[in-house]
Design a protein around this motif. Structure first.
Motif, mmCIF file in Angstrom:
data_model
loop_
_atom_site.group_PDB
_atom_site.id
_atom_site.type_symbol
_atom_site.label_atom_id
_atom_site.label_comp_id
_atom_site.label_asym_id
_atom_site.label_seq_id
_atom_site.Cartn_x
_atom_site.Cartn_y
_atom_site.Cartn_z
ATOM 1 N N ASP A 143 -15.523 2.306 -10.894
ATOM 2 C CA ASP A 143 -16.103 2.028 -9.576
ATOM 3 C C ASP A 143 -17.419 2.782 -9.457
ATOM 4 O O ASP A 143 -17.452 4.016 -9.509
ATOM 5 C CB ASP A 143 -15.140 2.456 -8.458
ATOM 6 C CG ASP A 143 -15.512 1.818 -7.122
ATOM 7 O OD1 ASP A 143 -16.719 1.765 -6.814
ATOM 8 O OD2 ASP A 143 -14.608 1.372 -6.409
ATOM 9 N N GLN A 195 0.824 -1.207 0.000
ATOM 10 C CA GLN A 195 0.000 0.000 0.000
ATOM 11 C C GLN A 195 0.860 1.259 0.000
ATOM 12 O O GLN A 195 0.567 2.230 -0.699
ATOM 13 C CB GLN A 195 -0.940 0.005 1.197
ATOM 14 C CG GLN A 195 -2.120 -0.940 1.064
ATOM 15 C CD GLN A 195 -3.169 -0.684 2.134
ATOM 16 O OE1 GLN A 195 -2.938 0.080 3.077
ATOM 17 N NE2 GLN A 195 -4.307 -1.342 1.999
ATOM 18 N N SER A 221 -18.846 9.295 -3.397
ATOM 19 C CA SER A 221 -17.658 9.729 -2.663
ATOM 20 C C SER A 221 -17.092 11.022 -3.239
ATOM 21 O O SER A 221 -16.676 11.921 -2.496
ATOM 22 C CB SER A 221 -16.586 8.628 -2.702
ATOM 23 O OG SER A 221 -17.073 7.446 -2.097
ATOM 24 N N SER A 248 -19.344 3.188 -6.918
ATOM 25 C CA SER A 248 -19.514 3.945 -5.681
ATOM 26 C C SER A 248 -18.716 5.228 -5.661
ATOM 27 O O SER A 248 -18.832 6.008 -4.713
ATOM 28 C CB SER A 248 -19.112 3.076 -4.483
ATOM 29 O OG SER A 248 -17.726 2.741 -4.544
ATOM 30 N N SER A 287 -9.666 1.612 -1.036
ATOM 31 C CA SER A 287 -11.071 1.994 -1.154
ATOM 32 C C SER A 287 -11.157 3.352 -1.843
ATOM 33 O O SER A 287 -10.166 4.081 -1.946
ATOM 34 C CB SER A 287 -11.726 2.063 0.220
ATOM 35 O OG SER A 287 -11.154 3.100 1.005
ATOM 36 N N VAL A 288 -12.344 3.682 -2.314
ATOM 37 C CA VAL A 288 -12.529 4.970 -2.996
ATOM 38 C C VAL A 288 -12.240 6.125 -2.042
ATOM 39 O O VAL A 288 -11.613 7.131 -2.425
ATOM 40 C CB VAL A 288 -13.966 5.063 -3.551
ATOM 41 C CG1 VAL A 288 -14.201 6.434 -4.171
ATOM 42 C CG2 VAL A 288 -14.209 3.968 -4.577
ATOM 43 N N GLU A 289 -12.675 5.985 -0.811
ATOM 44 C CA GLU A 289 -12.428 7.063 0.151
ATOM 45 C C GLU A 289 -10.937 7.267 0.382
ATOM 46 O O GLU A 289 -10.456 8.414 0.475
ATOM 47 C CB GLU A 289 -13.125 6.744 1.481
ATOM 48 C CG GLU A 289 -14.647 6.829 1.438
ATOM 49 C CD GLU A 289 -15.270 5.646 0.733
ATOM 50 O OE1 GLU A 289 -14.539 4.641 0.501
ATOM 51 O OE2 GLU A 289 -16.466 5.704 0.412
ATOM 52 N N GLN A 290 -10.181 6.169 0.471
ATOM 53 C CA GLN A 290 -8.736 6.293 0.659
ATOM 54 C C GLN A 290 -8.082 6.977 -0.540
ATOM 55 O O GLN A 290 -7.200 7.842 -0.382
ATOM 56 C CB GLN A 290 -8.119 4.909 0.863
ATOM 57 C CG GLN A 290 -8.453 4.270 2.199
ATOM 58 C CD GLN A 290 -7.928 2.850 2.301
ATOM 59 O OE1 GLN A 290 -7.954 2.089 1.330
ATOM 60 N NE2 GLN A 290 -7.452 2.483 3.489
#
Length: 1389
Positions: free
Chosen positions: A371, A288, A377, A373, A338-341
């Protein structure tokens, strides 16, 4: 020969010698003896280098023999056998020899082994024929692997030093990545050690990696290609976990340099970053960190583009236009976050670094496309950025928010809201981010003003058309920006006046021609739905004439071949022409061009290369879907969307509401490709997974079409054409695919599902063939929708299940399958029916692919989800909708026989809809509600049911052709007769009055327009046909008054006076069949009273005052209806004389006929005045041969002073005259005019007739005779009177002037006629003078009367009232009237 054999045996290799003894069963001490023998052989001058070669080329036969030995070995011999392994033995022998030579040379054994190993490696690597080759061949790779296997054996004996090997190898040669990989693989020398120990690794490793990425193995070397990818992945995995991971930065920068030029090398590098390949040797945290670092490097690499560059060039940085390699790299790096990250990391980079805006925005687009979602976001991030920007007046955050929002909008409505919607939501209201203070508003407007020199025109249009909210006192600030933006648009030659009427201004790259085409399409659709020219078009024709004349009209009037039947576009053009919105010359040129084009046979349009590209992309999309590569398939849709915008840019002929056969050939090919690809993709995706387990490919596919409104319109028209014309030829695969397509349209369409409803209406149910097709299509669509939304609530299922097709099932399934009409025991209402309540969505979808589609239908019908959906109001088939569907069925092609149809309709009416609650679309147990629905259905006008009432046979027993209207009428008759039986038993329901009330509500109120009047006439015509099929007695109630039974028909008389009168022709009579039907009802009802004849007389007297229309109609048709009534009376009242009033009617008829033959005055029979006048009218109106007798009759009637009869007779003849004026084909108007003139000459000295023709004035009580004609005829009466008066003699005028009220009435008639002319309602006849001549003569006549009249002829209030009324209509007349107002008068006058 023996010598040669011995020499051959001496040359046998060492392994072969060992294998030759393998057939003997080994003993426990064989290993030690074998080792001693081998040492003795080596001491006899054996060559160590040759021994290494033998180790790398073992004899296959010997290995097989040794393996056979292993198979025959028992567990106790395992240890001894391992010692006898040829390779192990050879390793031991080589180790012994290495030690012996090291002792002899006085060096370390490790140095000797390393020197021998390097020599062998140099020999293997030196055999490359191609110097540019970056990897070993297959044979070299085998030799290398055997060498490394031997090295492992030496390493185990402690006679080999890997670090010394690396030091010697690194000093003399350039490292080979494949060799290093195998050293690492065989655990001889790890890559971790090599990278950490070599300080110069950064100088040679990046170059080796680049060279290996750029080199492509030959086509036939699949093994080499796999090894190449393993080498790269392993090296990268080690680098990611090592402190020297910065080496990869150089590789990443190299990739960013070449990604647009060398796709293959870049793709190979991208594969090395796959988390599943290099993540096995790296911890998740380290991976990561590395991927986040790579994203940072991408965002910040070469930040040369400024914000202004980003604003200007942003349109070219979408997924479809950006390089495939860059988007693929972004996907690889983002997959573990994730999308938020990802968005949080992006925000941190934007706040702390100078960035490459192209890479940042391409990453955002990639994230949105791949994505689902990401949309929510990103919207949350934009809200945070705007809040922070306006909270601290941070310009960088504000520009970031705008760039990100625009980037999302560029990917289409299916991915992110349009820029227009986002801007309106963020700044369009009082709750906008800028609305907190004046400083915030100034901050926003200053920012927008700074962007103006760089902004594309479409965003300026958004800001102008949808400006931010501004308080009224600060309006000047906004106007400064609007002026600046308009100036910029003018510089770009994008005038504000050229903006489209219905333009999606946030769409990039739309030409003016494309905007005009979209406006034409939208305007035609609105016109088709409303029947009126849209207000936006009317406003544009006045306030935006440059755009309307130079853009809108040329696209609307683009020449085309006229269809055989006028379509909506032709009707729209005709409406604009009638409204004088199209210049005459331009319209003539359009018609001429269209006629020429229709005569010529135009050559088909060539589609060109883009169509082939689209076909290839659609095929690639299907392959990606079949391979399960979901991210790539979704990205492929973005490329297809871009291609569609090129193939069908929307600049061609607007595809309005027209048949699919009139679509351009290119559009037709594109649409067929799209539908075919969708059907194939559905089959591919459904092979392994039901719809609920598939990805979002279907939704994205349909959303892709929503961005191109013109193409979507073409798809809809093509689908309608398929459903109408080719439904029988569609295969099951086509039906499944099209059903799923409609289901996705239901989910993707925002707001009211107009598109889905339009497609649902195109699915016909009028014949056996269409019913079967509709059932199969609807079953597939509903099953697909239920499967997709299986875990959703019933309310959320609305997004998946098409309402119109669901209702088709509710209508068709009980009709086609009698077993579906049976409600299981223990179930009430419309709840779930059980039976298959536990079936999952996968099983439900699997039934649609079965061979027995009937089982599929019944399975779906009994499914719990299907039944639960019916609880929603939008998914309920109400009774009126059921009737509408039933009326569309053609009886000659119905799947049901007449008896089966009767049984089904009775079940639907009495068992299904009558007990069903009203909130669920039923009748709530009320027979009146059922009756009301049936009556409304059979009275529907032709335009709403596409049927002609005049061509229908209402006979209940009719079978054969036509619609099901006779069957429904039979159901209404059954209901009425049941109610009549109930009334006979004492349960009086007043169903007749109820039906009259329903008709009254249906006909009220009207706007007075021509269309409203025609609609009323059609409705009353339909009602009269229904009326004739019902028992007439139901409209006459029996009431008890003062102890006796009387007939109450007040509702019927009111109905005739208020409704039937309005729909009557100008002659003012009811049809003969209606008249006799109602009078028969009166006789039937009177028969229930104690004194039937007296009751008939009483009702007849009542009719003469309150319902003269029925009275006059009876007189008109008495010769035809009197035998019918007399016969009925005889049957009902055996021996009782005919009612007195009906006898008087017969007497009046005989009296009038006798006067026509001989004008000798006979005693006038008693009776109503209207009956006497109507009898005279009927006797003399039929011919002109009795005119002399008519004069004598008038003279004799004047002598006996029957003035009221003459006045009523004048009214009847004036009605005839008006009727003839309104009928251009009528040739008998001169005869009616003669009768009127004769009557006027007799009545000239009386004022009674003046009031009769002024009865429409609100302050006068209407005469009963005036209740015979419609309101339209009453309004036209002044015109008829004016036409008659102007043709009378001067002597008549002089005599009439002396009659009180004549001057006042004549002036009012003239003003009323003038108002009719100005309103365009003046009647015109070929045999009469022009309307203008009639008005001119009447005006001169009125002016002469006013000049001749003394001032005292009228009161002051009357003079002033006439002047007031004429001031606006005729100033000359008003001036003449004012002279009398100024004339001095005697005080008491």
């Amino acid at each position: 020969m023996s010598l040669q054999a011995r020499r051959g045996s001496q040359k046998r290799p060492f392994c072969s010698l060992l294998a030759g003894h393998g057939l003997k069963k080994p003993k426990p001490d064989d290993g030690e003896r074998l080792q001693e023998a081998a040492v003795q052989l080596l001491e006899q001058n054996q060559n160590l280098y040759s021994l290494f070669q033998e180790l790398q080329n073992p004899d296959p036969c010997g290995m097989i023999c040794f393996q056979n030995m292993e198979q025959n070995r028992n567990p106790e011999q395992n240890q001894a056998a391992s010692d006898a392994d040829p390779l192990n033995v050879a390793g031991l022998l080589v180790g012994s020899e290495l030690r012996r030579q090291a002792d002899r040379r006085g060096v370390s054994v490790g140095a000797v082994s390393v020197k021998t190993m390097l020599d062998r490696l140099e020999e293997i690597a030196g055999r490359r024929e191609d110097k540019l080759r970056q990897m070993f061949t297959s044979s070299q790779r085998v030799q290398l692997q055997v060498l490394l296997e031997a090295s492992k054996l030496l390493l185990c004996q402690g006679v080999f030093c890997p670090r010394l090997l690396w030091a010697e190898y690194r000093r003399d040669q350039h490292p080979d990545l494949e060799l290093l990989y195998f050293l690492h693989l065989y655990n001889i020398l790890t890559l971790d050690y090599i990278i950490e120990s070599d300080d110069a690794v950064a100088s040679w490793l990046p170059g080796q990696l680049k060279a290996l990425c750029c080199w492509t193995p030959p086509q036939e070397e699949e093994e080499t290609r796999q090894v190449q990818q393993e080498v790269l992945s392993t090296v990268v995995g080690v680098l990611v976990a090592s402190p020297r991971s910065s080496v990869l930065d150089e590789l990443l920068h190299w990739f960013l340099d070449i990604e647009e030029e060398r796709d293959e090398a870049a793709e190979r590098w991208i594969q090395t970053l796959d988390a599943s390949l290099c993540g096995g040797s790296v911890s998740p945290e380290a991976l990561q960190r590395f991927f986040a670092h790579c994203l940072t490097q991408i965002f910040t690499w070469n930040p040369q583009l400024t914000v202004s560059d980003a604003v200007t060039s942003q349109n070219d940085w979408t997924v479809a236009k950006a390089g495939r390699c860059l988007t693929s790299l972004c996907c690889k790096l983002a997959v573990i976050f994730s999308v938020e990250q990802l968005l949080h990391h992006l925000q941190q980079v934007l706040e702390t670094h100078e960035v490459n805006w192209k890479h940042v925005l391409v990453f955002v687009s990639t994230l949105l496309v791949y994505d689902q979602s990401a949309q929510s976001s990103l919207s949350e991030l934009l809200c945070r950025l705007l809040s922070s920007a306006f909270g601290g007046y941070d310009l960088e955050k504000l520009i970031t928010a705008f760039l990100l929002a625009r980037q999302g909008a560029l990917e289409g409505a299916g991915v992110f809201p349009s820029y227009t919607d986002w801007f309106k939501m963020s700044f369009g209201g009082r709750s906008g981010f800028h609305a907190g203070s004046k400083k915030s508003l100034v901050f926003l407007l200053k920012f927008l003003s700074d962007l103006v020199p760089f902004e594309p025109p479409q965003y300026l249009k958004v800001h102008i058309l949808h400006p931010p909210f501004v308080p009224p006192k600060l309006r000047s600030l906004l106007m400064e920006y609007v002026t600046l933006a308009k100036t910029r648009l003018a510089d770009l030659q994008e005038s504000v006046e050229d903006m489209g009427l219905y333009e999606d201004v946030s769409a990039a790259g739309a030409s003016l021609q494309s905007q005009a085409a979209q406006d034409v399409e939208k305007a035609v659709c609105l016109f088709e739905s409303s029947g009126r020219i849209p207000a936006t078009v009317m406003e544009a024709s006045i306030f935006r004439r440059p755009y309307f004349l130079t853009r809108f009209l040329p696209v609307l009037l683009k020449p085309r071949a006229f269809p055989l039947k006028a379509d909506a576009q032709m009707n729209f053009i005709e409406a604009l022409k009638q409204a004088e919105k199209i210049p005459a010359a331009q319209y003539s040129q359009y018609v001429e061009s269209c006629q020429k084009q229709r005569q010529q046979s135009g050559s088909p349009r060539r589609s060109g290369a883009p169509l082939a590209v689209l076909q290839e992309q659609l095929q690639e999309f299907t392959k990606l879907l079949a391979a399960g590569r979901d991210p790539e398939s979704l990205a492929q849709l973005s490329r297809i969307s871009h291609t569609l915008s090129v193939v069908c840019p929307g600049s061609d002929d607007p595809v309005g509401p027209a048949a699919a056969s009139s679509l351009p050939e290119l559009h037709l090919k594109v649409v067929d490709l799209i539908l075919q690809s969708f059907c194939q993709s559905l089959l591919v995706a459904s092979r392994g997974n039901p719809p609920n387990r598939q990805n979002l490919w279907g939704s994205r596919f349909v959303c892709m079409l929503l961005d191109n409104r013109q193409l979507l319109s073409s798809v809809i028209h093509r689908l309608k054409d398929l459903f109408h014309q080719q439904a029988a030829s569609l295969k099951p695969a086509h039906i499944l695919g099209l059903a799923a397509f409609i289901s996705h349209l239901q989910a993707a369409q925002p707001g009211p599902a107009l598109v889905e409803e339009a497609l649902g209406s195109a699915v016909l149910t009028g014949s056996r063939t269409s019913m079967l097709f509709s059932v199969r299509l609807a079953v597939a669509a509903v099953s697909y929708g239920l499967c997709r939304g299986h875990s959703a609530s019933p309310q959320r299922l609305q997004d998946f299940v098409p309402r119109s097709l669901y209702k088709k099932l509710l209508y068709l399934v009980p009709r086609l399958f009698p077993e579906a009409r049976i409600r299981p025991e223990g179930q009430g209402g419309d709840g779930p029916t059980g039976g298959h309540l536990g079936d999952g969505p996968a099983l439900l979808w699997s039934f649609t692919d079965g061979t027995s589609w009937i089982k599929t239908v019944l399975h779906l019908w009994r499914h719990a989800s299907f039944q639960q959906l019916q609880q929603l109001q939008l998914y309920q088939l109400c009774f009126s909708e059921w009737l509408h569907e039933e009326l569309r069925v053609q009886r000659n092609s119905d799947v049901l026989s007449d008896a089966e149809r009767q049984e089904y309709q009775q079940w639907a009416c009495w068992e299904l809809y009558l007990p069903r609650p009203e909130e669920q679309g039923g009748c709530g147990g009320d027979p009146r509600a059922l009756c009301s629905h049936l009556l409304t259905a059979v009275m529907e006008p032709p335009s709403s049911r596409e049927m002609n009432l005049e061509n229908l046979d209402f006979s209940p027993g009719l079978s054969g052709t036509g619609t099901c209207l006779p069957d429904l009428l039979s159901r209404l008759q059954e209901l009425v007769y049941e109610a009549e039986v109930g009334e006979l038993r004492g349960r009086r329901g007043g169903l007749g009055d109820f039906l009259l009330q329903v008709v009254s509500e249906k006909c009220s109120p009207s706007s007075g327009s021509i269309s409203s009047r025609l609609s009323l006439e059609r409705t009353m015509e339909a009602w009269n046909r229904v009326l004739l099929a019902l028992p007439p007695v139901m409209f006459f109630k029996i009431k008890a008054v003062a102890g006796r039974s009387v007939v109450d028909c007040s509702q019927l008389l009111q109905h005739i006076t208020h409704l039937q009168r309005k729909a009557c022709p100008p002659a003012g009579v009811l049809p003969c069949v209606v008249t006799v039907h109602l009078l028969k009802g009166l006789l039937f009802a009177a028969g229930h009273c104690g004194r039937p004849a007296a009751e008939v007389d009483r009702v007849w007297s009542l009719m003469s005052a309150s319902c003269p229309l029925l009275l006059v109609s009876a007189v008109r048709w008495w010769q035809q209806i009197s035998p019918v009534l007399a016969s009925l009376w005889t049957r009902l009242q055996d021996g009782e004389p005919f009612p007195e009033q009906l006898q008087l009617l017969s007497a009046c008829r005989l009296w009038a006929c006798s006067l026509r033959a001989d004008p000798v005055l006979v005693q006038i029979p008693p009776g109503p005045v209207l009956v006497q006048a109507a009898s005279l009218h009927g006797a003399f109106r039929s011919g002109a041969e009795h005119q002399q007798n008519f004069r004598e009759v008038l003279d004799r009637l004047r002598e006996v002073e029957n003035q009221q009869v003459l006045v009523s007779l004048l009214f009847l003849f004036v009605m005839d005259f008006l009727s003839e004026l309104l009928d251009p084909q009528e040739k008998s108007s001169e005869r009616s005019k003669w009768f009127c003139s004769e009557l006027l000459a007799v009545l000239v000295n009386s004022a009674d007739w003046l009031l009769l023709f002024r009865s429409n004035e609100p302050d006068l009580e209407p005469d009963p005779v005036t209740l015979m004609v419609s309101d339209d005829c009453s309004r036209l009466m002044p015109w008829a009177i004016c036409s008659l008066l102007q043709q009378q003699s001067a002597a008549f005028h002089q005599r009439a002037l002396r009659v009180p009220g004549f001057l006042y009435s004549t002036t009012l008639w003239y003003l009323a006629a003038l108002q009719l002319f100005l309103d365009g309602e003046a009647p015109a006849s070929a045999r009469q003078a022009e309307p203008t001549r009639v008005l001119d003569r009447t005006k001169q006549f009125v002016l002469s009367l006013i000049r001749q009249a003394p001032a005292a002829a009228l009161s002051c209030s009357q003079w002033r009232q006439l002047e007031t009324r004429s001031a606006d209509l005729d100033p000359e007349l008003a001036a003449t009237l004012s002279l009398h107002l100024d004339h001095p008068r005697v005080g008491f006058l």
